[in-house]
Scaffold this active site. Structure first.
Site, mmCIF file in Angstrom:
data_model
loop_
_atom_site.group_PDB
_atom_site.id
_atom_site.type_symbol
_atom_site.label_atom_id
_atom_site.label_comp_id
_atom_site.label_asym_id
_atom_site.label_seq_id
_atom_site.Cartn_x
_atom_site.Cartn_y
_atom_site.Cartn_z
ATOM 1 N N GLU A 123 0.872 -1.175 0.000
ATOM 2 C CA GLU A 123 0.000 0.000 0.000
ATOM 3 C C GLU A 123 0.904 1.219 0.000
ATOM 4 O O GLU A 123 1.938 1.223 0.665
ATOM 5 C CB GLU A 123 -0.896 0.064 1.239
ATOM 6 N N TYR A 135 7.795 2.060 -7.539
ATOM 7 C CA TYR A 135 7.102 0.780 -7.624
ATOM 8 C C TYR A 135 6.699 0.460 -9.063
ATOM 9 O O TYR A 135 6.837 -0.677 -9.518
ATOM 10 C CB TYR A 135 5.896 0.763 -6.693
#
Length: 187
Positions: A123, A135
């Site tokens: 998250e 990411y």
């Protein structure tokens, strides 16, 4: 230099992680007790980026004490036998944008694959553009949104995933299944 948790003394790892938590996350920083509990929990893998000069003490197979200020970053995940979920990651403000987070992510992904994880989850705040870009660079994709995940501010979080091993979407043809079965018999 990226090292595994077990390569450091527990006290130096806890002190370094706590100092970075406070620097980076302020009121949201994990307490020392929470850090100890996290590091001792089953299925955890943590890595630390340590200044190379700090890795001079200790003997073979003996954990090394390093001062907290010599640790530039940390990252870790929880592996449940299927998924590896990133629990926490941070790089000191003075060392951001130097590739440290990327090196730690490479290490985490490699360790998760070695353990047999099928995918990696995390998250991240919708407001944390640098982390999202990192990411995405590793191939993570948005798979959901957690509304008001970060409290008390009520900031949403992207849920992101990276497939660590290919998976079939839908059905395989009978011929593909026969080919797979035949390959298994040959081995």
């Amino acid at each position: 230099m990226v090292v595994l948790l077990d390569e450091l003394t527990r006290e130096s790892a806890v002190a370094a992680m706590r100092a970075l938590e406070v620097e980076l996350f302020g009121n949201h920083a994990w307490s020392e007790a929470a850090i100890r509990q996290e590091l001792d929990a089953p299925g955890r893998t943590y890595v630390f980026d340590v200044e190379p000069d700090a890795m001079t003490s200790g003997g073979p197979a003996e954990p090394i004490y390093v001062p907290a200020e010599a640790v530039r970053g940390f990252a870790g995940y929880w592996y449940d036998g299927d998924d590896a979920e990133i629990m926490d990651i941070g790089v000191s403000k003075a060392h951001q944008r130097q590739g440290i987070a990327a090196m730690m992510m490479e290490s985490l992904i490699e360790h998760a694959r070695e353990q047999g994880a099928r995918r990696m989850l995390l998250e991240v705040s919708v407001e944390n553009a640098p982390a999202i870009a990192l990411y995405q660079r590793f191939g993570f994709k948005n798979i959901g949104l957690r509304k008001r995940y970060y409290q008390p501010e009520g900031i949403d979080a992207h849920v992101m995933a990276l497939d660590l091993e290919p998976h079939i979407v839908g059905f395989t043809s009978a011929q593909q299944q026969d080919d797979t079965d035949n390959q298994k018999e040959i081995r």
